[in-house]
Design an enzyme around this catalytic site. Structure first.
Site, PDB file in Angstrom:
ATOM      1  N   LYS A   1      16.866   7.511 -14.498  1.00  0.00           N
ATOM      2  CA  LYS A   1      17.492   8.650 -15.129  1.00  0.00           C
ATOM      3  C   LYS A   1      17.822   9.805 -13.961  1.00  0.00           C
ATOM      4  CE  LYS A   1      15.377   8.483 -19.650  1.00  0.00           C
ATOM      5  NZ  LYS A   1      15.039   7.241 -19.620  1.00  0.00           N
TER       6      LYS A   1
ATOM      7  N   ARG B   1      -9.975  -4.571  -4.077  1.00  0.00           N
ATOM      8  CA  ARG B   1     -10.105  -3.790  -2.998  1.00  0.00           C
ATOM      9  C   ARG B   1     -11.432  -3.115  -2.861  1.00  0.00           C
ATOM     10  NH1 ARG B   1      -5.013  -0.024  -4.213  1.00  0.00           N
ATOM     11  NH2 ARG B   1      -5.237   0.607  -1.835  1.00  0.00           N
TER      12      ARG B   1
ATOM     13  N   ASN C   1       3.773   1.872   2.674  1.00  0.00           N
ATOM     14  CA  ASN C   1       5.171   1.858   2.444  1.00  0.00           C
ATOM     15  C   ASN C   1       5.789   3.075   2.723  1.00  0.00           C
ATOM     16  OD1 ASN C   1       4.701  -0.554   1.083  1.00  0.00           O
ATOM     17  ND2 ASN C   1       4.536   0.422  -0.955  1.00  0.00           N
TER      18      ASN C   1
ATOM     19  N   GLY D   1       0.812  -1.169  -0.073  1.00  0.00           N
ATOM     20  CA  GLY D   1       0.023   0.013  -0.154  1.00  0.00           C
ATOM     21  C   GLY D   1       0.926   1.184  -0.154  1.00  0.00           C
ATOM     22  N   ALA D   2       0.508   2.211  -0.932  1.00  0.00           N
ATOM     23  CA  ALA D   2       1.495   3.346  -0.937  1.00  0.00           C
ATOM     24  C   ALA D   2       1.758   3.920   0.316  1.00  0.00           C
ATOM     25  CB  ALA D   2       0.975   4.403  -2.112  1.00  0.00           C
TER      26      ALA D   2
ATOM     27  N   LYS E   1      10.897  12.745  -9.902  1.00  0.00           N
ATOM     28  CA  LYS E   1      11.354  11.521  -9.897  1.00  0.00           C
ATOM     29  C   LYS E   1      11.223  10.903 -11.469  1.00  0.00           C
ATOM     30  CE  LYS E   1       7.946  10.171  -7.004  1.00  0.00           C
ATOM     31  NZ  LYS E   1       7.134   9.525  -5.911  1.00  0.00           N
TER      32      LYS E   1
ATOM     33  N   ALA F   1       9.548   1.878  -4.842  1.00  0.00           N
ATOM     34  CA  ALA F   1      10.544   2.695  -5.107  1.00  0.00           C
ATOM     35  C   ALA F   1      10.343   4.271  -4.818  1.00  0.00           C
ATOM     36  CB  ALA F   1      11.460   2.373  -6.470  1.00  0.00           C
ATOM     37  N   GLY F   2       9.295   4.518  -5.512  1.00  0.00           N
ATOM     38  CA  GLY F   2       8.755   6.067  -5.418  1.00  0.00           C
ATOM     39  C   GLY F   2       8.217   6.357  -3.812  1.00  0.00           C
ATOM     40  N   ASP F   3       7.914   5.146  -3.128  1.00  0.00           N
ATOM     41  CA  ASP F   3       7.484   5.617  -1.755  1.00  0.00           C
ATOM     42  C   ASP F   3       8.580   5.858  -0.893  1.00  0.00           C
ATOM     43  OD1 ASP F   3       4.501   5.280  -2.579  1.00  0.00           O
ATOM     44  OD2 ASP F   3       4.836   2.906  -2.496  1.00  0.00           O
TER      45      ASP F   3
END
Length: 316
Positions: free
Chosen positions: A229, A106, A38, A34-35, A225, A256-258
């Site tokens: 790169k 969900r 995380n 879960g974003a 983000k 990874a973004g979280d």
């Protein structure tokens, strides 16, 4: 006293035992994801005092998530187990290169039992930052009002607001996502976005144009983000680009973004210079993609400092 508060759904994530199309996968391993969750785990592992507002099913999966989160040192006093709403699930499909897709189950989320009244002003007292994403309001229309209530309470306490659009087009349309998420932007202090999300919300995927739009909205920090790169950041007249940190092998890009978000927020709350904050967040993203699982790769502060060469690693 809490450093960070976030609000959102959590899921049992089923990781495939093999790569390739999910229809050919024979078995899965249970994880937690879960974003917002995380992000909370990422913050807690870095040493931030973190609180999470949510609801879980009063079932075995919900109890597993609750115990896992509590074990991470996250405050769960505003997390309740509720009857009649099964804990949310998702199944991941991971390809050979680490990229993949997520399949959600969900529709009857336990967070449907949350309401604006669930946001208690006392929980926000002395806290420093509220983190929101575009996932929670996408699950159900009434969650939009809940986010607005949380923002209002945060502003009363002079808290910072960080926002990751985290747009999930399996949950709502581009048009509705843009309509709703643009309502939040004028209240945001820290925007953490990818190029595609910025294009949808701001009409451009050019970094300097994104930053200009954010400046018009009064957003103090902009972090863009770029995945493999690197990343771009802007704050107080400073525009910084940092190079990518390429792991030896990418095995799972989820989370990874979280992790980047948690690292960036950590830097801001510690009043670090923008370049150091960006590099720190970037390192966390590179660590996360090298380990399977939504949050298993989220590092502790010591791990990041070792990766940055600021702390010696003693193997034996």
């Amino acid at each position: 006293m809490k450093d960070v508060i976030t609000i959102g759904d959590a899921m049992i994530t089923f990781n495939p035992s093999s790569t390739g199309p999910m229809r050919f996968v024979q078995s899965f391993e249970r994880k937690v994801g879960g974003a917002e969750l995380n992000f909370a785990i990422g913050c807690s592992r870095l040493g931030l005092q973190t609180g999470w507002i949510s609801r879980l099913g009063n079932d075995e999966f919900g109890k597993h998530i609750f115990n896992t989160v509590r074990g991470e040192g996250i405050d769960v006093s505003e997390v309740k187990l509720v009857d009649g709403f099964p804990t949310s699930l998702n199944f991941k499909e991971i390809m050979e290169g680490g990229e993949g897709s997520t399949f959600y189950y969900r529709s009857n989320s336990p967070t449907l039992t949350l309401s604006p009244d669930s946001i208690k002003s006392t929980y926000f007292e002395s806290a420093k930052l509220l983190h929101i994403t575009g996932v929670f309001p996408a699950i159900d229309e009434k969650n939009i009002e809940i986010i607005h209530t949380a923002i209002s309470e945060a502003k009363k306490q002079n808290m910072l607001i960080s926002f990751d659009p985290n747009i999930r087009l399996k949950l709502w349309t581009k048009e509705r996502a843009k309509e709703v998420l643009l309502q939040f932007l004028p209240h945001v202090d820290i925007l953490l976005t990818g190029l595609d999300e910025a294009k949808l919300l701001l009409g451009t995927n050019q970094p300097k144009e994104i930053i200009n739009e954010c400046k018009k909205l009064g957003i103090s920090y902009t972090a863009i983000k770029l995945g493999d790169k690197g990343a771009i950041g802007y704050h107080d007249g400073k525009y910084i680009e940092v190079a990518p940190i390429v792991p030896k092998k990418v095995v799972d890009t989820v989370g990874a973004g979280d992790g980047f978000d948690a690292g960036f927020v950590y830097g801001v709350l510690n009043n670090w210079p923008l370049e150091r904050t960006l590099k720190f967040a970037n390192v966390i993203g590179s660590i996360v993609v090298s380990i399977k699982g939504d949050n298993e790769g989220l590092p502790y502060l010591e791990d990041v400092l070792i990766k940055l060469g600021e702390k010696e690693f003693i193997e034996r």
